[in-house]
Enzyme design. Structure first.
Site, PDB file in Angstrom:
ATOM      1  N   HIS A  89       1.574   4.352  -2.864  1.00 34.34           N
ATOM      2  CA  HIS A  89       1.592   5.815  -2.739  1.00 34.34           C
ATOM      3  C   HIS A  89       2.815   6.405  -3.445  1.00 34.34           C
ATOM      4  O   HIS A  89       2.714   7.416  -4.153  1.00 34.34           O
ATOM      5  CB  HIS A  89       1.629   6.226  -1.267  1.00 34.34           C
ATOM      6  CG  HIS A  89       0.295   6.242  -0.597  1.00 34.34           C
ATOM      7  ND1 HIS A  89      -0.771   6.968  -1.073  1.00 34.34           N
ATOM      8  CD2 HIS A  89      -0.154   5.627   0.535  1.00 34.34           C
ATOM      9  CE1 HIS A  89      -1.814   6.811  -0.270  1.00 34.34           C
ATOM     10  NE2 HIS A  89      -1.464   5.999   0.708  1.00 34.34           N
ATOM     11  N   GLU A 148      -6.153   7.200  -1.216  1.00 32.38           N
ATOM     12  CA  GLU A 148      -6.086   5.999  -0.383  1.00 32.38           C
ATOM     13  C   GLU A 148      -6.683   4.801  -1.109  1.00 32.38           C
ATOM     14  O   GLU A 148      -6.169   3.684  -1.030  1.00 32.38           O
ATOM     15  CB  GLU A 148      -6.800   6.224   0.947  1.00 32.38           C
ATOM     16  CG  GLU A 148      -6.028   7.079   1.939  1.00 32.38           C
ATOM     17  CD  GLU A 148      -4.661   6.512   2.252  1.00 32.38           C
ATOM     18  OE1 GLU A 148      -4.561   5.315   2.581  1.00 32.38           O
ATOM     19  OE2 GLU A 148      -3.679   7.268   2.157  1.00 32.38           O
ATOM     20  N   HIS A 204       0.837  -1.202   0.000  1.00 32.50           N
ATOM     21  CA  HIS A 204       0.000   0.000   0.000  1.00 32.50           C
ATOM     22  C   HIS A 204       0.874   1.256   0.000  1.00 32.50           C
ATOM     23  O   HIS A 204       0.632   2.195  -0.781  1.00 32.50           O
ATOM     24  CB  HIS A 204      -0.905  -0.026   1.234  1.00 32.50           C
ATOM     25  CG  HIS A 204      -1.650   1.247   1.487  1.00 32.50           C
ATOM     26  ND1 HIS A 204      -2.957   1.440   1.087  1.00 32.50           N
ATOM     27  CD2 HIS A 204      -1.280   2.400   2.113  1.00 32.50           C
ATOM     28  CE1 HIS A 204      -3.346   2.652   1.448  1.00 32.50           C
ATOM     29  NE2 HIS A 204      -2.351   3.257   2.083  1.00 32.50           N
ATOM     30  N   GLU A 205       1.884   1.283   0.852  1.00 35.05           N
ATOM     31  CA  GLU A 205       2.754   2.454   0.931  1.00 35.05           C
ATOM     32  C   GLU A 205       3.599   2.609  -0.329  1.00 35.05           C
ATOM     33  O   GLU A 205       3.810   3.728  -0.813  1.00 35.05           O
ATOM     34  CB  GLU A 205       3.643   2.374   2.176  1.00 35.05           C
ATOM     35  CG  GLU A 205       2.893   2.293   3.496  1.00 35.05           C
ATOM     36  CD  GLU A 205       1.944   3.462   3.726  1.00 35.05           C
ATOM     37  OE1 GLU A 205       2.147   4.529   3.108  1.00 35.05           O
ATOM     38  OE2 GLU A 205       1.000   3.309   4.512  1.00 35.05           O
TER      39      GLU A 205
END
EC number: 3.4.24.-
Length: 290
Positions: A146, A219, A142-143
């Site tokens: 980003h 997100e 997930h990071e």
């Protein structure tokens, strides 16, 4: 994204400090009557605050969270963490970021940096202790999402735009108050100064709603990236684990809690300032992806 609130706070501080400095130096008087010049002036300083925040984001995150960068792994867990981030970065097509661990009981993680090839990814000690390897991998994915999506750069551009208009309309308001209420016709008086600072504070909060809306949208995109890199099931499991821990007290400062994968809970109007959508919505969106 455990970076947004500090990013916003830095921008607001830069705007206010710039306003005070420019007033003391008398620069404002040269732009007060020419709206075109005023807009250009505000754009320069508006984007300056945003870019300053962007370029020092890694340093701020390290200092604020006490993140320890892993250079030489001392344990098998640190070795696994480095290998996992390296693998995910390669799959995402980015240069491997710095990897760190920060001392916090709550489960959280963040990514930051001024571009996708000079980033930092860090996880909390609590997350490493309580999450399964697949769940930790999903959080890291997930990071990495980003970073690969360039969210910090896009955020900086959006913040630069809203900074510009906050400064511009605050000065228009300040001039109106100074002339219409304080009846000052000779340059900028104390009414202009007070009204401008007040308007910047109010408009800055309203502008934050726009930035927070963007953050919530990103997100979902980071969750999608995490699902592609680590698997939809693992990404859902990680979010479900976060949902189960929503009652765990947050040990980090309020200005940082919204920077991580776990954005906390807010209800009513406060929900407009949430950096993250509700976990239930994020889980449902992943389920629709299949």
């Amino acid at each position: 994204m455990m970076r947004i609130m500090l990013f916003l706070a830095t921008n607001l501080a830069v705007l206010i400090i710039a306003s005070i400095t420019l007033k003391l130096l008398g620069v404002d008087r040269f732009t007060g009557q020419n709206h075109g010049s005023l807009l250009i002036f505000c754009a320069v300083f508006g984007f300056a605050g945003s870019l300053v925040s962007l370029f020092i984001s890694k340093w701020m995150a390290k200092m604020s969270t006490g993140t320890q960068i892993i250079t030489q792994p001392r344990t098998r867990h640190e070795q696994w963490l480095l290998q996992t981030v390296e693998e995910l970065s390669r799959e995402a097509g980015i240069k491997m970021p710095e990897v760190g661990i920060f001392p916090a009981y709550e489960s959280n993680a963040f990514a930051t940096g001024w571009n996708k090839n000079d980033a930092l990814v860090a996880v909390s000690q609590g997350l490493l202790e309580r999450f399964s390897p697949d769940e930790v991998r999903a959080v890291l994915a997930h990071e990495i999402g980003h970073v690969a999506n360039g969210d910090m750069v896009t955020l900086a551009l959006i913040q630069g735009v809203v900074n510009t208009f906050v400064m511009f309309f605050a000065r228009i308001f300040g001039s109106f108050v100074d002339k219409a209420i304080f009846k000052n016709e000779d340059g900028h008086g104390i009414g202009y100064f007070i009204a401008t600072i007040f308007a910047e504070l109010v408009l800055g909060i309203l502008a934050s709603i726009i930035v927070m809306w963007f953050s919530r949208k990103r997100e979902f995109k980071a969750d999608e990236a995490g699902a592609r890199l680590a698997g939809t099931g693992a990404m859902i499991a990680a979010l479900q684990r976060l949902r189960a821990e929503q009652g765990v007290p947050v040990q980090m400062p309020d200005s940082l809690t919204a920077f991580g994968i776990n954005g906390g809970l807010k209800n009513g109007l406060a929900g407009l300032l949430m950096t993250h959508p509700p976990l239930e919505d994020r889980i449902e969106a992943l389920r629709r992806l299949g």
